[in-house]
Scaffold this active site. Structure first.
Site, PDB file in Angstrom:
ATOM      1  N   GLY A 149      -5.174 -47.615  21.708  1.00 26.04           N
ATOM      2  CA  GLY A 149      -5.948 -47.995  20.535  1.00 26.04           C
ATOM      3  C   GLY A 149      -7.258 -47.231  20.434  1.00 26.04           C
ATOM      4  O   GLY A 149      -7.307 -46.013  20.601  1.00 26.04           O
ATOM      5  N   SER A 150      -8.322 -47.965  20.230  1.00 22.18           N
ATOM      6  CA  SER A 150      -9.616 -47.341  19.946  1.00 22.18           C
ATOM      7  C   SER A 150     -10.291 -46.706  21.153  1.00 22.18           C
ATOM      8  O   SER A 150     -11.318 -46.038  20.988  1.00 22.18           O
ATOM      9  CB  SER A 150     -10.553 -48.351  19.292  1.00 22.18           C
ATOM     10  N   VAL A 151      -9.724 -46.872  22.347  1.00 21.60           N
ATOM     11  CA  VAL A 151     -10.223 -46.095  23.486  1.00 21.60           C
ATOM     12  C   VAL A 151     -10.018 -44.597  23.201  1.00 21.60           C
ATOM     13  O   VAL A 151     -10.712 -43.745  23.751  1.00 21.60           O
ATOM     14  CB  VAL A 151      -9.531 -46.530  24.795  1.00 21.60           C
TER      15      VAL A 151
ATOM     16  N   LYS B  52     -11.015 -43.123  20.696  1.00 18.20           N
ATOM     17  CA  LYS B  52     -12.284 -42.633  20.153  1.00 18.20           C
ATOM     18  C   LYS B  52     -13.187 -42.079  21.255  1.00 18.20           C
ATOM     19  O   LYS B  52     -13.895 -41.088  21.055  1.00 18.20           O
ATOM     20  CB  LYS B  52     -13.009 -43.750  19.398  1.00 18.20           C
TER      21      LYS B  52
ATOM     22  N   TYR C 133     -18.069 -50.306  11.798  1.00 18.04           N
ATOM     23  CA  TYR C 133     -17.010 -49.707  12.617  1.00 18.04           C
ATOM     24  C   TYR C 133     -15.937 -49.076  11.738  1.00 18.04           C
ATOM     25  O   TYR C 133     -15.487 -49.675  10.768  1.00 18.04           O
ATOM     26  CB  TYR C 133     -16.394 -50.789  13.501  1.00 18.04           C
TER      27      TYR C 133
END
Length: 200
Positions: A6-8, A10, A100
């Site tokens: 997921g957003s890891v 980023k 976000y």
């Protein structure tokens, strides 16, 4: 087992941005049109890499109904995926506040690609995953057989577990489309904090 992180994703993308900055290829405070001339200039103000990376550019996140969080179309280039949100107005004057945004990081990946002259995923392999020895970190390609990839599940309204809806994460590699393992994520953390991949 390779899980969707997921957003890891980023965090990994931000390291690629930092490397290009250190190479002198990016100006964090220049309008992104310096690198991506096709992205529309916004009425509310100038979008920069610094604002994108810190979620202060005003680029929207997913739509409230989640429709652009379950995209099934495959995008062969990060530039093509920008059509999902590129014509939308900014939520606020850039720099005015925090909001976000996964789409903001997808835009960041297009800038990284254009500034480096290298396809985004190839750059991630060459400059981030490879040097940090992340041997089990890669893009979640739905059209590839990926050994030991976890199958996602969801809970139905009746409480039963079922297969999650199909999604093709090619629209958001940078913002949430990578696979990794627990061991690789530990290597990533230590590599960033202690490995000297970027300057303090």
């Amino acid at each position: 087992t390779k899980f969707r992180i997921g957003s890891v994703s980023k965090s990994m993308t931000s390291i690629a941005m930092a490397l290009l900055y250190e190479d002198g290829l990016l100006d964090l405070d220049a309008p992104i049109q310096k690198y991506l001339a096709t992205f529309p200039v916004k009425k509310k103000g100038t979008v920069t890499l610094r604002l994108l990376a810190s979620h202060r550019a005003g680029i929207r996140h997913y739509l409230p109904d989640g429709s652009d969080n379950f995209v099934t179309e495959h995008y062969y280039n990060v530039l093509d995926a920008l059509q999902i949100f590129s014509n939308d107005p900014l939520l606020f004057v850039p720099g005015e506040r925090f909001s976000y945004s996964s789409h903001g990081y997808n835009l960041l990946s297009a800038v990284i690609q254009e500034a480096s002259g290298q396809e985004f995923l190839s750059l991630m392999r060459d400059r981030v995953w490879g040097p940090l020895n992340l041997l089990n970190t890669l893009a979640d390609h739905t059209d590839h057989i990926i050994e030991n990839r976890a199958a996602p599940y969801t809970r139905a309204s009746n409480g039963r577990i079922r297969n999650a809806p199909f999604v093709d994460n090619s629209y958001k590699w940078a913002g949430g489309g990578f696979l990794s393992t627990p061991s690789d994520l530990v290597r990533f953390g230590f590599g960033v904090l202690n490995g000297g991949i970027i300057k303090d």
